[in-house]
Design a protein around this motif. Structure first.
Motif, PDB file in Angstrom:
ATOM      1  N   TYR A  53      -6.938   7.484   2.483  1.00 27.68           N
ATOM      2  CA  TYR A  53      -7.838   6.327   2.494  1.00 27.68           C
ATOM      3  C   TYR A  53      -9.247   6.690   2.938  1.00 27.68           C
ATOM      4  O   TYR A  53     -10.167   5.889   2.826  1.00 27.68           O
ATOM      5  CB  TYR A  53      -7.248   5.196   3.349  1.00 27.68           C
ATOM      6  CG  TYR A  53      -6.015   4.624   2.708  1.00 27.68           C
ATOM      7  CD1 TYR A  53      -6.104   3.819   1.586  1.00 27.68           C
ATOM      8  CD2 TYR A  53      -4.748   4.937   3.190  1.00 27.68           C
ATOM      9  CE1 TYR A  53      -4.975   3.320   0.958  1.00 27.68           C
ATOM     10  CE2 TYR A  53      -3.614   4.438   2.568  1.00 27.68           C
ATOM     11  CZ  TYR A  53      -3.738   3.629   1.456  1.00 27.68           C
ATOM     12  OH  TYR A  53      -2.619   3.135   0.832  1.00 27.68           O
TER      13      TYR A  53
ATOM     14  N   LEU B 104       0.814  -1.218   0.000  1.00 24.87           N
ATOM     15  CA  LEU B 104       0.000   0.000   0.000  1.00 24.87           C
ATOM     16  C   LEU B 104       0.850   1.273   0.000  1.00 24.87           C
ATOM     17  O   LEU B 104       1.861   1.349   0.697  1.00 24.87           O
ATOM     18  CB  LEU B 104      -0.918   0.033   1.225  1.00 24.87           C
ATOM     19  CG  LEU B 104      -2.106  -0.917   1.212  1.00 24.87           C
ATOM     20  CD1 LEU B 104      -2.944  -0.729   2.469  1.00 24.87           C
ATOM     21  CD2 LEU B 104      -2.953  -0.730  -0.025  1.00 24.87           C
TER      22      LEU B 104
ATOM     23  N   PRO C 158      -4.401   6.603  -3.612  1.00 27.57           N
ATOM     24  CA  PRO C 158      -4.592   5.163  -3.798  1.00 27.57           C
ATOM     25  C   PRO C 158      -5.712   4.864  -4.793  1.00 27.57           C
ATOM     26  O   PRO C 158      -6.624   5.669  -4.981  1.00 27.57           O
ATOM     27  CB  PRO C 158      -4.969   4.678  -2.397  1.00 27.57           C
ATOM     28  CG  PRO C 158      -5.637   5.869  -1.767  1.00 27.57           C
ATOM     29  CD  PRO C 158      -4.922   7.069  -2.326  1.00 27.57           C
TER      30      PRO C 158
ATOM     31  N   LYS D 154      -8.060  -2.645   0.226  1.00 29.46           N
ATOM     32  CA  LYS D 154      -7.035  -3.366   0.994  1.00 29.46           C
ATOM     33  C   LYS D 154      -6.792  -2.680   2.334  1.00 29.46           C
ATOM     34  O   LYS D 154      -6.612  -3.346   3.356  1.00 29.46           O
ATOM     35  CB  LYS D 154      -5.722  -3.453   0.204  1.00 29.46           C
ATOM     36  CG  LYS D 154      -5.776  -4.446  -0.923  1.00 29.46           C
ATOM     37  CD  LYS D 154      -4.449  -4.519  -1.659  1.00 29.46           C
ATOM     38  CE  LYS D 154      -4.506  -5.531  -2.776  1.00 29.46           C
ATOM     39  NZ  LYS D 154      -3.233  -5.658  -3.476  1.00 29.46           N
TER      40      LYS D 154
ATOM     41  N   GLU E 116      -8.906  -0.290  -5.380  1.00 30.33           N
ATOM     42  CA  GLU E 116      -8.442  -1.587  -4.885  1.00 30.33           C
ATOM     43  C   GLU E 116      -7.559  -1.401  -3.647  1.00 30.33           C
ATOM     44  O   GLU E 116      -7.669  -2.146  -2.673  1.00 30.33           O
ATOM     45  CB  GLU E 116      -7.673  -2.328  -5.974  1.00 30.33           C
ATOM     46  CG  GLU E 116      -7.154  -3.685  -5.540  1.00 30.33           C
ATOM     47  CD  GLU E 116      -6.331  -4.388  -6.614  1.00 30.33           C
ATOM     48  OE1 GLU E 116      -5.558  -5.285  -6.235  1.00 30.33           O
ATOM     49  OE2 GLU E 116      -6.453  -4.042  -7.803  1.00 30.33           O
ATOM     50  N   GLU E 117      -6.688  -0.393  -3.683  1.00 32.09           N
ATOM     51  CA  GLU E 117      -5.817  -0.125  -2.532  1.00 32.09           C
ATOM     52  C   GLU E 117      -6.636   0.374  -1.337  1.00 32.09           C
ATOM     53  O   GLU E 117      -6.355   0.007  -0.192  1.00 32.09           O
ATOM     54  CB  GLU E 117      -4.736   0.883  -2.918  1.00 32.09           C
ATOM     55  CG  GLU E 117      -3.708   0.283  -3.854  1.00 32.09           C
ATOM     56  CD  GLU E 117      -2.792   1.302  -4.511  1.00 32.09           C
ATOM     57  OE1 GLU E 117      -1.668   0.919  -4.882  1.00 32.09           O
ATOM     58  OE2 GLU E 117      -3.200   2.481  -4.658  1.00 32.09           O
TER      59      GLU E 117
END
Length: 148
Positions: free
Chosen positions: A93, A81, A125, A132, A128-129
């Motif tokens: 995030y 990440l 990000p 995660k 998908e990140e």
């Protein structure tokens, strides 16, 4: 495979601005080779109160298959990440949560030491990140929840 020695910290409440952020919870998990357990210290701010209150220290047996699998998964996620650039510039995030991991093979932290103070990160990000990272937070919550 995750290292035999690491320190991990999850903090909820990292977004600040003019004033520093007010954390709602801080969980610290520590594993050292001499101890078969993961030591967990938590401080939580009950809603409507101004300060964090420390909870009783807990531990979790590190050698349990489920625990090892969770720590290995977390370690693998954090290795791939991105973090914000510059550190602490933005909550990239979007969870108002930071994770800091320290071990011989990985130093990873999002959110900066004083939280996120406003600004724009040069690194963003992917979806998908972000998924995660959400999974990484779930793993830490699960480990803290399993502790006795």
């Amino acid at each position: 495979m995750a290292p035999s020695e690491y320190s991990l910290r999850l903090q909820r409440g990292i977004v600040g601005g003019f004033a520093p952020p007010t954390p709602d919870a801080i969980h610290t998990l520590t594993k050292v080779p001499e101890n078969p357990n993961i030591l967990i210290a938590s401080a939580v701010r009950p809603e409507g109160t101004p300060e964090l209150q420390s909870a009783t220290a807990k531990s979790l047996q590190a050698a349990q298959t489920v625990t090892e699998a969770l720590v290995d998964e977390l370690h693998a996620i954090l290795k791939v990440l991105p973090t914000e650039v510059p550190p602490g510039s933005e909550d990239i995030y979007g969870l108002n949560t930071s994770i800091a991991w320290g071990s011989d093979d990985l130093e990873w932290c999002n959110g900066g030491p004083q939280g996120c103070g406003g600004g724009t990160s040069a690194v963003q990000p992917t979806e998908e990140e972000k998924a995660k990272f959400r999974r990484a937070v779930e793993i830490v919550d699960e480990l803290v929840g399993k502790a006795a």
